[in-house]
Structure formats: structure tokens, C-alpha cells
Write a protein that holds these residues in place. Structure first.
Motif, PDB file in Angstrom:
ATOM      1  N   PRO A 142      56.040 107.909  54.520  1.00  0.00           N
ATOM      2  CA  PRO A 142      54.842 107.318  55.144  1.00  0.00           C
ATOM      3  C   PRO A 142      54.400 106.087  54.357  1.00  0.00           C
ATOM      4  O   PRO A 142      54.748 105.932  53.183  1.00  0.00           O
ATOM      5  CB  PRO A 142      53.806 108.437  55.054  1.00  0.00           C
ATOM      6  CG  PRO A 142      54.265 109.287  53.921  1.00  0.00           C
ATOM      7  CD  PRO A 142      55.754 109.211  53.916  1.00  0.00           C
ATOM      8  N   PRO A 143      53.650 105.179  54.987  1.00  0.00           N
ATOM      9  CA  PRO A 143      53.208 103.968  54.283  1.00  0.00           C
ATOM     10  C   PRO A 143      52.287 104.314  53.126  1.00  0.00           C
ATOM     11  O   PRO A 143      51.408 105.181  53.257  1.00  0.00           O
ATOM     12  CB  PRO A 143      52.475 103.170  55.363  1.00  0.00           C
ATOM     13  CG  PRO A 143      52.103 104.178  56.399  1.00  0.00           C
ATOM     14  CD  PRO A 143      53.178 105.211  56.368  1.00  0.00           C
ATOM     15  N   PRO A 144      52.454 103.663  51.990  1.00  0.00           N
ATOM     16  CA  PRO A 144      51.609 103.966  50.830  1.00  0.00           C
ATOM     17  C   PRO A 144      50.213 103.373  50.970  1.00  0.00           C
ATOM     18  O   PRO A 144      49.986 102.461  51.778  1.00  0.00           O
ATOM     19  CB  PRO A 144      52.370 103.292  49.676  1.00  0.00           C
ATOM     20  CG  PRO A 144      53.074 102.154  50.325  1.00  0.00           C
ATOM     21  CD  PRO A 144      53.461 102.635  51.691  1.00  0.00           C
ATOM     22  N   THR A 145      49.304 103.899  50.183  1.00  0.00           N
ATOM     23  CA  THR A 145      47.954 103.346  50.148  1.00  0.00           C
ATOM     24  C   THR A 145      47.990 101.964  49.522  1.00  0.00           C
ATOM     25  O   THR A 145      48.643 101.740  48.502  1.00  0.00           O
ATOM     26  CB  THR A 145      47.022 104.258  49.335  1.00  0.00           C
ATOM     27  OG1 THR A 145      46.989 105.548  49.950  1.00  0.00           O
ATOM     28  CG2 THR A 145      45.617 103.694  49.269  1.00  0.00           C
ATOM     29  N   SER A 146      47.303 101.028  50.148  1.00  0.00           N
ATOM     30  CA  SER A 146      47.271  99.660  49.637  1.00  0.00           C
ATOM     31  C   SER A 146      45.854  99.131  49.760  1.00  0.00           C
ATOM     32  O   SER A 146      45.258  99.187  50.842  1.00  0.00           O
ATOM     33  CB  SER A 146      48.243  98.770  50.428  1.00  0.00           C
ATOM     34  OG  SER A 146      48.193  97.438  49.984  1.00  0.00           O
ATOM     35  N   GLY A 147      45.308  98.632  48.650  1.00  0.00           N
ATOM     36  CA  GLY A 147      43.940  98.115  48.663  1.00  0.00           C
ATOM     37  C   GLY A 147      42.917  99.185  48.938  1.00  0.00           C
ATOM     38  O   GLY A 147      41.873  98.912  49.526  1.00  0.00           O
TER      39      GLY A 147
END
Length: 468
Positions: free
Chosen positions: A392-397
Motif C-alpha cells: 500500500p502507499p506509504p504515509t507522506s507528509g
């Protein structure tokens, strides 16, 4: 070793094979043939310059007049008495154009007396048994018409005084051309058939014209040891193993610093023609000398193709001059040079001997199909669900974006759109991961993929996208 017979495997289709008459423009150097070609084509295609001999190869374009479609052929300046091997080659091409044409337009210069080359050309044309239209160019005003009529001394029946530059007399000339045309040939090809357009690009003297001639199985492009022989982009329709292709031979693209002088205007125009050819093509074959390796300028050419979303292939030429280990080293060095596009296939060829031609054609077919591939939305989203479950897409910002679904918005080149809750939070490394997974799962060999991330909320678009 299996012998390759490109002349038998590849069939050059006549330019008029789709049912159109062929009209060839011939004449000695610098009489304004290319200016007339552009005028009749109603667009600037052939390079126009005061330097004699700028046009060297045959150049084809579809055009029309008075409701009749036809194929127009530009030729190099006819100079039968020259000792220059290049000009001798031009004479052969002029004769070839006359042989395949249905109508010939002979162009002379109304502003100067007839030359020996004019007389030889007219004599040749009168023996050809082809309808010939005689046009005396540069008759910019009625005062010059009397000079234009000097051609009558050679025994021709009618001369059309024209000014290709200003358009004077062009209507009358076109009416004569249409009147001389044969009835349309029987059209047997499917007009809806998609014929891949393949541009052969590379540095000067890499062997582009030699490779094109090998593919065509005939001496259509002028081949000379001097760099820069080809200046215009030349189209040729080819059939091989029941499949059709349009091959475009282009001028060699030099470093920018070498084409900025006023004396190199023609060279600059050639670069523009090469770039324009790329934009009209589905696949660009970058031809490089295997011995010299892929240079920085080769990488820039590939970068131009990549920026335009074209399918790409690297063909390392002249492998007949290298050992097996040297060929392997050449490919390794080439991949290092084009590390920005690791998905581009590399093939080894010899335009001189024909080695590698089956591999080149199979790679062209594979990349061309990838360029036009459309993945069904259902299949695409089943793949996408697996990707999201795996990584899954990682946390960013401080935000964890949700990716809802993916769809293919365009083909030729492929464009995918991912709908997300927060497109700006999708990290570039994850965008690259998605592209790599698309390529791994669906192929897209040799084709740049663009993935755009858009906000789920109506009307709001995210400016994050990834090309690879």
C-alpha cells in the motif's frame, strides 16, 4: 549460418499502391523544385535553401488539386555530367522517380538560359513515354514569360511559366497535372488498417540510410561515407512477412553547438525534420555504431523520443566488425548510457550483411503493439488491487493517501489515471513502483508509461504524475 535475404523478405510498396497517381518533380539543381514541391503539397516539407543540391533523396507526400488526390515526389537536382559520386547517385534517383511516376513535372529556371543538364533531362523525359508537364520557374512577372518560353526550342508542346515562391501560375500548372493523371488505381488495402510508422534516428554516419536500404531491399536512400548525406526525413512503405510498416530515414542529429552558425541553416532544418518525424511515429529506432558506442548525443536523441512518449529501440550497428565479447561490452556500455530508460530493448544488427534483421523486426512489432495496447479496466483494477495489497502507499507528509481505482485514459502512448483521496501525498518512489509493476505485469516493452494521480473530488486535479 542462416542467410538472410532482405530483398525477398521485405517488399517496398509503390507510393501509389493505395490507389493514388504519382507525380514526380524533376530538374537540375537550384531551379526551385523543393519550393514548388512545398507549394503543391500546401505545407513546408522539403528543405528550401539557395545552396544547390540541398534535396538529395526522393521525398513523398500525399496532396490534392481540384479534388484529385495524388502522391507528389520531390527529387534531387539532375546533373548527369558531374563527376561527384553524390550527384551521380542523385541522377540514378531521378531516373528511378521517372520510372515509377505516372506524371512528371520538369522544372527549369526562367531567369537563366537553358543549360546542358536541362537539354539532357528533356531528352531523357521525351524517351520515357510518360506525360511530362514543363514548368519554367522564377517567372515572377509577365515580363519574364518570354524567357520562360525558351524551353519551346527543345521541341516541347507547352510550357507553364510559374513562380513557386509567389504562387503565380500554380493553378494552371495543377490543372495540367490533374488532366495528365491516369484514372485512380484499384484500391485493395484496408484504409482503416493501422500501419506502424518507424523513425530511424541517430548521429550522422551511423548507417541509418544503409539500414533503410537493407530493410527496403533497394537503393532508395543515398549512401555515402560523408556524414550528413540525408537531410530530409524520407518515408517508405514496406511489407515484410505480410505486415506493413512505414520507415522514416532521418538526418543525423548533431550537437546543438554544431548547428548554430548561419552556414548551417540547412543542418538545423534537418534536425527539425528529424524531431517532427519522431512526433509522427509510433517507434523510434536509435541506430548507433556498435564500435563507437552510444554517445551523449545518442542519449539526447533517445531522450527526445522519450519526452514525446514514443516507443524506443536501440540498434547497435556494424556488429560484423566486432567480436562476440566486444558486442556484449557495447550493449553493456549502451545500457549505462541510457540508464534513464532501462525498459528500452537493445538489438544487434549489421546493415551491411543483414545480420540481426529478423530480431529487429520482431522487436519493432513487439514495441509497436505495446505502444497501441489498451488494458481493459476490469483487468487493470484486478491487477491494481493486488498491487495495493502487496504494498500500500506509504504515509507522506503526515497523510496516508487512498488509491481507489486506475483506468487507462489513452493509448499511443499509454496514459493511466489513478483516482486518489490525496494525490499530492503519493510519494514519487511509490509512483515509480506503480509504473514498474504496470510494466512487469502487462509488458509495454520499450514504451514510456505515464501515470497521473487525480483527486477524487470533482474538478480537482493533482499535478503529480510519473513518466517511466
Amino acid at each position: 549460418m542462416t542467410k538472410h535475404h532482405p530483398a525477398r523478405a521485405s517488399r517496398v510498396l509503390p507510393a501509389g499502391s493505395h490507389g493514388l497517381p504519382l507525380v514526380a518533380v524533376v530538374g537540375r539543381p537550384n531551379v526551385g523544385k523543393s519550393t514548388l514541391f512545398n507549394r503543391l503539397a500546401r505545407r513546408r516539407l522539403a528543405i528550401v535553401h539557395d545552396e544547390p543540391g540541398v534535396t538529395r533523396d526522393r521525398h513523398y507526400v500525399d496532396t490534392s488539386a481540384f479534388g484529385r488526390d495524388y502522391v507528389l515526389i520531390d527529387t534531387g537536382g539532375f546533373d548527369p555530367d558531374s563527376d561527384d559520386p553524390m550527384k551521380s547517385g542523385i541522377a540514378r534517383h531521378v531516373k528511378a522517380a521517372i520510372a515509377e511516376a505516372d506524371v512528371v513535372v520538369f522544372v527549369s529556371d526562367a531567369a537563366v538560359p537553358l543549360t546542358g543538364a536541362d537539354r539532357v533531362a528533356v531528352k531523357l523525359l521525351r524517351k520515357s513515354d510518360k506525360p511530362v508537364i514543363y514548368a519554367a520557374n522564377k517567372a515572377d512577372s509577365p515580363k519574364l514569360d518570354a524567357d520562360a518560353f525558351e524551353v519551346y526550342r527543345l521541341g516541347v508542346e507547352q510550357v507553364f511559366p510559374i513562380s513557386a515562391l509567389h504562387g503565380r501560375g500554380i493553378g494552371e500548372l495543377e490543372a495540367a497535372i490533374v488532366a495528365a493523371m491516369p484514372e485512380k488505381r484499384v484500391v485493395t488495402d484496408d484504409k482503416n488498417e493501422r500501419v506502424p510508422r518507424i523513425t530511424i534516428a541517430g548521429k550522422p554516419n551511423a548507417g541509418k540510410s544503409s539500414l533503410t536500404n537493407r530493410i527496403l531491399g533497394e537503393d532508395r536512400m543515398l549512401v555515402d561515407s560523408r556524414p550528413g548525406t540525408t537531410r530530409d526525413a524520407i518515408d517508405a512503405l514496406v511489407e515484410r512477412d505480410g505486415k506493413k510498416y512505414i520507415f522514416v530515414d532521418t538526418a543525423g542529429v548533431r550537437r546543438k553547438g554544431k548547428v548554430t552558425k548561419a552556414s548551417d541553416i540547412v543542418e538545423s532544418a534537418s534536425v527539425g525534420a528529424a524531431i517532427a518525424a519522431m512526433e509522427r511515429s509510433s517507434v523510434v529506432v536509435l541506430l548507433a555504431d556498435a564500435k563507437e558506442g552510444v554517445a551523449e548525443q545518442d542519449a539526447k536523441i533517445l531522450g527526445l523520443a522519450n519526452d514525446r512518449g514514443r516507443g524506443m529501440i536501440i540498434a547497435l550497428n556494424k556488429i560484423d566488425l566486432l567480436s562476440k565479447s566486444e558486442v556484449a561490452k557495447s550493449e553493456e556500455a549502451a545500457r549505462d548510457k541510457i540508464s534513464f530508460a532501462p525498459f528500452v530493448p537493445v538489438v544487434h544488427v549489421s546493415a551491411k550483411t543483414g545480420r540481426g534483421m529478423p530480431s529487429l523486426f520482431s522487436t519493432i512489432e513487439r514495441v509497436s503493439q505495446a505502444f497501441h495496447t489498451r488494458v481493459p479496466t476490469g483487468e487493470l483494477n484486478r491487477f491494481f488491487e493486488t498491487v495495493l495489497q502487496t504494498r500500500p502507499p506509504p504515509t507522506s507528509g503526515g497523510r496516508a493517501p487512498r488509491l481507489y481505482y486506475i483506468t487507462q485514459a489513452e493509448t499511443s502512448p499509454p496514459l493511466f489515471v489513478v483516482i486518489s483521496s490525496s494525490p499530492e501525498s503519493v510519494h514519487f518512489s511509490y509512483q515509480r513502483f506503480v509504473v514498474n509493476q504496470l510494466r512487469k505485469h502487462f509488458g509495454f516493452d520499450g514504451v514510456p508509461l505515464r501515470v497521473v494521480y487525480r483527486d477524487k473530488r470533482r474538478g480537482k486535479k493533482k499535478d503529480a504524475d510519473e513518466d517511466a
